[in-house]
Enzyme design. Sequence first.
Site: not given
Ligand code: NAD
Ligand code: UDP
Length: 421
Positions: A28, A76, A95, A217, A221, A267, A292, A367
């Site tokens: 992100i 951090i 993030l 998790y 959160k 993911r 989803r 899980y």
């Molecule tokens: P990501 O893992 O790609 O990015 C997280 C970044 O944080 C990574 O680059 C990692 O190196 C950095 N980071 C982690 N711990 C750190 C630390 N101690 N010091 C410095 N940097 C650190 O994940 P993302 O998909 O970009 O998600 C960003 C945020 O959005 C997260 O808080 C996640 O929980 C939330 N989120 C994302 C999704 C999604 O759909 N992508 C869904 C739900 C929540």
């Molecule tokens: N999943 C799956 N096969 C894979 C990876 C994930 O069937 O190879 C499923 C997982 O069990 C969940 C959904 O896909 O039901 C989405 O998983 P993701 O890891 O993207 O994260 P979530 O949406 O659960 O946070």
Amino acid sequence: MASAARVDLDGNPIKPITICMIGAGGFIGSHLCEKLMAETPHKVLAVDVYNDKIKHLLEPASLPWSDRIQFHRINIKNDSRLEGLIKMADLTINLAAICTPADYNTRPLDTIYSNFIDALPVLFLIFLAVAVGKVWDFVVEIDVRFFYVDCLVLKVKYCSENNKRIIHFSTCEVYGKTIGCFLPKDHPLRLDPAYFVLKEDDSPCIFGPIEKQRWSYACAKQLIERLIYAEGAENGLEFTIVRPFNWIGPRMDFIPGIDGPSEGVPRVLACFSNNLLRREPLKLVDGGQSQRTFVYIKDAIEAVLLMIENPARANGHIFNVGNPNNEVTVRQLAEMMTQVYSKVSTEPPLEVPTIDISSKEFYGEGYDDSDKRIPDMTIINRQLGWNPKTSLWDLLESTLTYQHRTYAQAIKQAISKPLAS
Ligand code: NAD
Ligand code: UDP
């Protein structure tokens, strides 16, 4: 390019600000940095332990925005340089997190530390950044992990006029399971949106038992959300909480054995991309029945930009950010990705495109899963007028085109290596 005449949703000119973005090197963060550099005049202090995904924004120095983005390699957990950056910034976006389901039940301690404990100093550094100078100097040498406790002890009085804000990234997973999933399978109320649509100000957070460590998790959160919310209510902290609903697109996670560990489990988008690139069946966890809604990262980033540039409309709110129109079961996602990948790669789909696997075998003990995630869009619509635009087919087409272009060659080489040696 950045334009001087940009206005917010109320027609007021948008002033350039400095943003401390923690986790800027992730999926992100990289898209948000890209958007901020290409379309706004804002400055970004990008904090992460990695910068591979934003290298194209940092080099060469001749890039038009090079004076507006700086990368700081900071963990951090244990780096006091963070204080100075937060102090310099008008807005902090956090993030940073461990946010891959494969980690929640196998590394629950790291997950809880990353999503709760490590987020505390960020919150309190914001308070300190607006606190009276002598308090700042007094605590500056203290390990940032203990800031929360220290601040409580010192009863730091901060001034809200300084306009320091935080946008904190939470998750849709705080909703956990839907109420509807507890009804019998054929119960008519399962079709009633009141039993499954997730509303920020109404829906409960429903997690499984403690033995199901998947929920470590979501629980971490949720607690940081509650803390931020309470700081807003009792102490006037200016906050916005974002709950992403499965944002997907290019640069998400890693492809195991190529730009991440061979045994790593990213993911679902990256898992399925990896299977498609290697021409192996896509693994459906527990039959792929979970549902989803997927939103294109570029649509979602538009929502975040609106939050950044409309503080009066975004402060004090929790926002679902997702695409309720893009709902599929994981099985349907696998089928669609197989079709789309065949189109973009011009390779025929596999004869057996999917196989079932138990969650215990795939993720290990502990899980559990969210059954269904449909975001209610009332609040984000009312406050920011945001709506997602991209269909699931279109977002998969652009994402899988990127995956194919970026990884197909490297995968071919990796597969051919053992044969050659
Ligand atoms: P990501 O893992 O790609 O990015 C997280 C970044 O944080 C990574 O680059 C990692 O190196 C950095 N980071 C982690 N711990 C750190 C630390 N101690 N010091 C410095 N940097 C650190 O994940 P993302 O998909 O970009 O998600 C960003 C945020 O959005 C997260 O808080 C996640 O929980 C939330 N989120 C994302 C999704 C999604 O759909 N992508 C869904 C739900 C929540
Ligand atoms: N999943 C799956 N096969 C894979 C990876 C994930 O069937 O190879 C499923 C997982 O069990 C969940 C959904 O896909 O039901 C989405 O998983 P993701 O890891 O993207 O994260 P979530 O949406 O659960 O946070």
